[in-house]
Design a protein around this motif. Structure first.
Motif, mmCIF file in Angstrom:
data_model
loop_
_atom_site.group_PDB
_atom_site.id
_atom_site.type_symbol
_atom_site.label_atom_id
_atom_site.label_comp_id
_atom_site.label_asym_id
_atom_site.label_seq_id
_atom_site.Cartn_x
_atom_site.Cartn_y
_atom_site.Cartn_z
ATOM 1 N N VAL A 118 -34.342 57.761 -22.783
ATOM 2 C CA VAL A 118 -33.418 58.571 -21.905
ATOM 3 C C VAL A 118 -32.769 59.275 -22.559
ATOM 4 O O VAL A 118 -32.335 60.676 -22.263
ATOM 5 C CB VAL A 118 -32.994 57.405 -20.735
ATOM 6 N N LEU B 205 -29.856 62.641 -16.267
ATOM 7 C CA LEU B 205 -30.589 62.078 -17.699
ATOM 8 C C LEU B 205 -29.288 61.823 -18.434
ATOM 9 O O LEU B 205 -29.543 60.218 -18.823
ATOM 10 C CB LEU B 205 -30.887 63.414 -18.051
ATOM 11 N N THR C 217 -32.631 63.340 -22.567
ATOM 12 C CA THR C 217 -31.561 63.836 -22.340
ATOM 13 C C THR C 217 -30.853 64.950 -23.670
ATOM 14 O O THR C 217 -30.513 66.069 -22.967
ATOM 15 C CB THR C 217 -30.090 63.485 -22.640
#
Length: 121
Positions: free
Chosen positions: A70, A52, A74
């Motif tokens: 994203v 990620l 993460t």
């Protein structure tokens, strides 16, 4: 014809093949099942979080709108990974405590015992 290269003994019989591998004794015992399961979970979480993070960097460099979601994933993955690594440590300690792993007294403990020991003249 060379006798050494053709795989035969000098008397004409074929040579026995050496095994492909030899088993060596394990130096450390295998991890207990709960600890191993926690370690596998932690490794999977680390791999997912690393993937990620790389995706977030590449999407940011590309200027994609997916970079922010994203990045949030993460951060959540980093929290989960930290939890997973701590789970391995705690599971290992709990297993040791419940199954009576003998610990060696430290040098300070030995020194304290030595000081409490009665001294005879």
């Amino acid at each position: 014809m060379d006798r050494v290269r053709d795989g035969r003994r000098p008397d004409g019989r074929p040579r026995a093949r050496a095994p492909l591998w030899t088993e060596e004794p394990v130096h450390r015992p295998r991890m207990p099942d709960p600890v191993r399961a926690a370690a596998v979970r932690a490794v999977l979480l680390v791999a997912l979080t690393t993937t990620l993070a790389m995706a977030a960097v590449l999407l940011t460099l590309a200027g994609s709108w997916l970079a922010f979601p994203v990045l949030v994933a993460t951060v959540a993955g980093t929290v989960a990974t930290t939890w997973g690594v701590l789970d391995v440590w705690v599971t290992r300690q709990v297993w040791r405590q419940r199954h009576g792993v003998v610990s060696v007294p430290s040098s300070t403990a030995r020194e304290m015992r030595r000081m409490r020991r009665p001294r005879y003249p």
